[in-house]
Design an enzyme around this catalytic site. Structure first.
Site, mmCIF file in Angstrom:
data_model
loop_
_atom_site.group_PDB
_atom_site.id
_atom_site.type_symbol
_atom_site.label_atom_id
_atom_site.label_comp_id
_atom_site.label_asym_id
_atom_site.label_seq_id
_atom_site.Cartn_x
_atom_site.Cartn_y
_atom_site.Cartn_z
ATOM 1 N N HIS A 72 -2.243 6.452 -2.244
ATOM 2 C CA HIS A 72 -1.450 5.755 -3.266
ATOM 3 C C HIS A 72 0.050 5.852 -2.948
ATOM 4 C CE1 HIS A 72 -5.017 4.997 -5.449
ATOM 5 N NE2 HIS A 72 -5.199 6.224 -5.889
ATOM 6 N N LEU B 217 13.410 -13.856 -5.579
ATOM 7 C CA LEU B 217 11.988 -13.634 -5.846
ATOM 8 C C LEU B 217 11.760 -13.052 -7.248
ATOM 9 C CD1 LEU B 217 9.006 -13.141 -4.582
ATOM 10 C CD2 LEU B 217 9.815 -10.808 -4.196
ATOM 11 N N ASP C 181 -5.852 -3.225 -2.380
ATOM 12 C CA ASP C 181 -7.001 -2.324 -2.425
ATOM 13 C C ASP C 181 -7.096 -1.518 -1.123
ATOM 14 O OD1 ASP C 181 -9.180 -1.153 -3.600
ATOM 15 O OD2 ASP C 181 -10.571 -2.791 -3.166
ATOM 16 N N ARG D 153 -9.527 4.722 0.679
ATOM 17 C CA ARG D 153 -10.193 4.721 1.990
ATOM 18 C C ARG D 153 -9.218 5.060 3.113
ATOM 19 N NH1 ARG D 153 -13.035 -0.877 0.812
ATOM 20 N NH2 ARG D 153 -11.743 -0.632 -1.057
ATOM 21 N N ARG E 9 -14.318 -9.699 -4.135
ATOM 22 C CA ARG E 9 -14.420 -9.905 -5.583
ATOM 23 C C ARG E 9 -13.036 -9.918 -6.218
ATOM 24 N NH1 ARG E 9 -17.241 -4.909 -4.767
ATOM 25 N NH2 ARG E 9 -15.811 -3.142 -4.914
ATOM 26 N N LEU E 10 -12.999 -10.378 -7.489
ATOM 27 C CA LEU E 10 -11.725 -10.500 -8.205
ATOM 28 C C LEU E 10 -11.365 -9.237 -8.984
ATOM 29 C CD1 LEU E 10 -11.885 -14.142 -9.647
ATOM 30 C CD2 LEU E 10 -10.371 -13.300 -7.853
HETATM 31 C C1 IPE Z 1 -8.780 -3.506 -8.060
HETATM 32 O O1 IPE Z 1 -9.200 -2.518 -7.209
HETATM 33 C C2 IPE Z 1 -7.668 -2.997 -8.941
HETATM 34 C C3 IPE Z 1 -6.396 -2.802 -8.278
HETATM 35 C C4 IPE Z 1 -6.139 -3.095 -7.028
HETATM 36 C C5 IPE Z 1 -5.347 -2.256 -9.119
HETATM 37 P P1 IPE Z 1 -10.408 -1.543 -7.586
HETATM 38 O O2 IPE Z 1 -10.577 -0.618 -6.451
HETATM 39 O O3 IPE Z 1 -10.192 -0.939 -8.915
HETATM 40 O O4 IPE Z 1 -11.615 -2.576 -7.684
HETATM 41 P P2 IPE Z 1 -13.170 -2.345 -7.523
HETATM 42 O O5 IPE Z 1 -13.542 -1.180 -8.389
HETATM 43 O O6 IPE Z 1 -13.434 -2.065 -6.076
HETATM 44 O O7 IPE Z 1 -13.784 -3.628 -7.955
HETATM 45 C C1 IPE Z 2 -6.111 0.462 -4.747
HETATM 46 O O1 IPE Z 2 -6.721 1.385 -3.905
HETATM 47 C C2 IPE Z 2 -5.154 1.106 -5.732
HETATM 48 C C3 IPE Z 2 -5.628 1.153 -7.114
HETATM 49 C C4 IPE Z 2 -6.706 0.586 -7.580
HETATM 50 C C5 IPE Z 2 -4.811 1.912 -8.059
HETATM 51 P P1 IPE Z 2 -8.021 2.179 -4.330
HETATM 52 O O2 IPE Z 2 -7.620 3.447 -5.003
HETATM 53 O O3 IPE Z 2 -8.926 1.328 -5.122
HETATM 54 O O4 IPE Z 2 -8.641 2.514 -2.908
HETATM 55 P P2 IPE Z 2 -10.168 2.438 -2.482
HETATM 56 O O5 IPE Z 2 -10.671 1.093 -2.870
HETATM 57 O O6 IPE Z 2 -10.862 3.539 -3.196
HETATM 58 O O7 IPE Z 2 -10.139 2.634 -1.012
HETATM 59 MG MG MG Z 3 -10.460 0.096 -4.613
#
Ligand code: IPE
Ligand code: IPE
Ligand code: MG
Length: 242
Positions: free
Chosen positions: A37, A131, A20, A24, A196-197
């Site tokens: 990304h 792996l 995640d 940001r 969170r999960l």
């Molecule tokens: C969880 O991240 C999903 C992935 C890392 C693919 P999100 O950014 O979607 O989760 P929330 O919305 O903060 O819970």
């Molecule tokens: C995780 O990063 C990647 C995916 C969920 C695809 P985010 O895109 O959720 O990045 P933040 O949480 O908005 O920073």
């Molecule tokens: Mg996110």
């Protein structure tokens, strides 16, 4: 941590990561989210190599959730383009590092060329003995359980199974999940500080040790991974016992 210290650590068999913070990371630099990304994909490649070298047997990463379709068309489109590009690169990385690649999640929702790419990646790395790298795409823990229930119901209809107390165990249910080929995660890491999960491996993480780091996914590296493993080594896993 030097190599002597590292040799004292117990390496978890299965590490799962909620990657995640890409958005940001980009925002902090005044860049569009998609740049985050792209940078995050590079981190995935590096992490696969690091995990393989550390002797981790299974690495599962959450790449796209069943809820991530809610994002803008532009962002979802950019993520699909990145899958296309990185699937090809990943075949190379996997081959060089004796890595077997598997995907979990409902791939039926992806365009045909991506589905074909996934199959190719799985087929061509199937014999690797190092792996096992598992990518969760269009994955949701609840959706996985829903699909498992449907598959079980079909088997009952077909007379292959009986739906009674004595003949349907937890292990039988686990056999219907996308993850039936591997053990549950020992260590679950989430980057970027969220506690969170987010619908990841709900069944499988029942007794996983959780480490949350504030590091944003594009900044994740071998040191952060080793630090998480060191924290895992401090935990006392009781599984409900004493
Ligand atoms: C969880 O991240 C999903 C992935 C890392 C693919 P999100 O950014 O979607 O989760 P929330 O919305 O903060 O819970
Ligand atoms: C995780 O990063 C990647 C995916 C969920 C695809 P985010 O895109 O959720 O990045 P933040 O949480 O908005 O920073
Ligand atoms: Mg996110």
């Amino acid at each position: 941590m030097n190599d002597t210290d590292l040799s004292k650590l117990q390496i978890p068999e299965h590490v799962a990561i909620i990657m995640d913070g890409n958005g940001r990371w980009a925002k902090k630099r005044g860049l569009p989210r998609t740049f985050g990304h792209k940078e995050g994909c590079k981190t995935v490649e590096q992490t696969v190599e690091d995990a393989a070298r550390l002797g981790i047997r299974y690495l599962t990463v959450y790449a796209f959730s069943t809820e991530n379709w809610k994002r803008s068309e532009e962002e979802v489109g950019a993520l699909m383009q990145l899958f296309r590009y990185y699937m090809v690169r990943l075949l190379d990385v996997a081959t060089k590092n004796n890595v077997r690649v598997k995907m979990i999640g409902d791939r039926r929702r992806f365009p045909e060329d991506i589905r074909k790419g996934i199959e190719k990646l799985e087929d061509q790395t199937a014999e690797a003995t190092g792996l096992t790298f598992v990518i969760a795409v269009n994955y949701g823990g609840r959706d996985e359980l829903r699909r498992a229930a449907l598959a079980f119901a079909q088997d009952v209809k077909d007379g292959k199974r009986e739906a009674d107390e004595a003949s349907f165990t937890e292990a039988d249910l686990a056999g219907y999940l996308d993850t039936s080929f591997m053990p549950d995660p020992d260590l679950l890491i989430r980057t970027s500080g969220e506690l969170r999960l987010s619908n990841f491996l709900l069944w499988q993480c029942a007794y996983s040790e959780i480490v949350v780091t504030d590091v944003l996914w594009p900044d994740f590296n071998r040191d952060v991974l080793i630090d998480a493993i060191a924290q895992f080594n401090q935990r006392s896993r009781r599984y409900g016992g004493v």
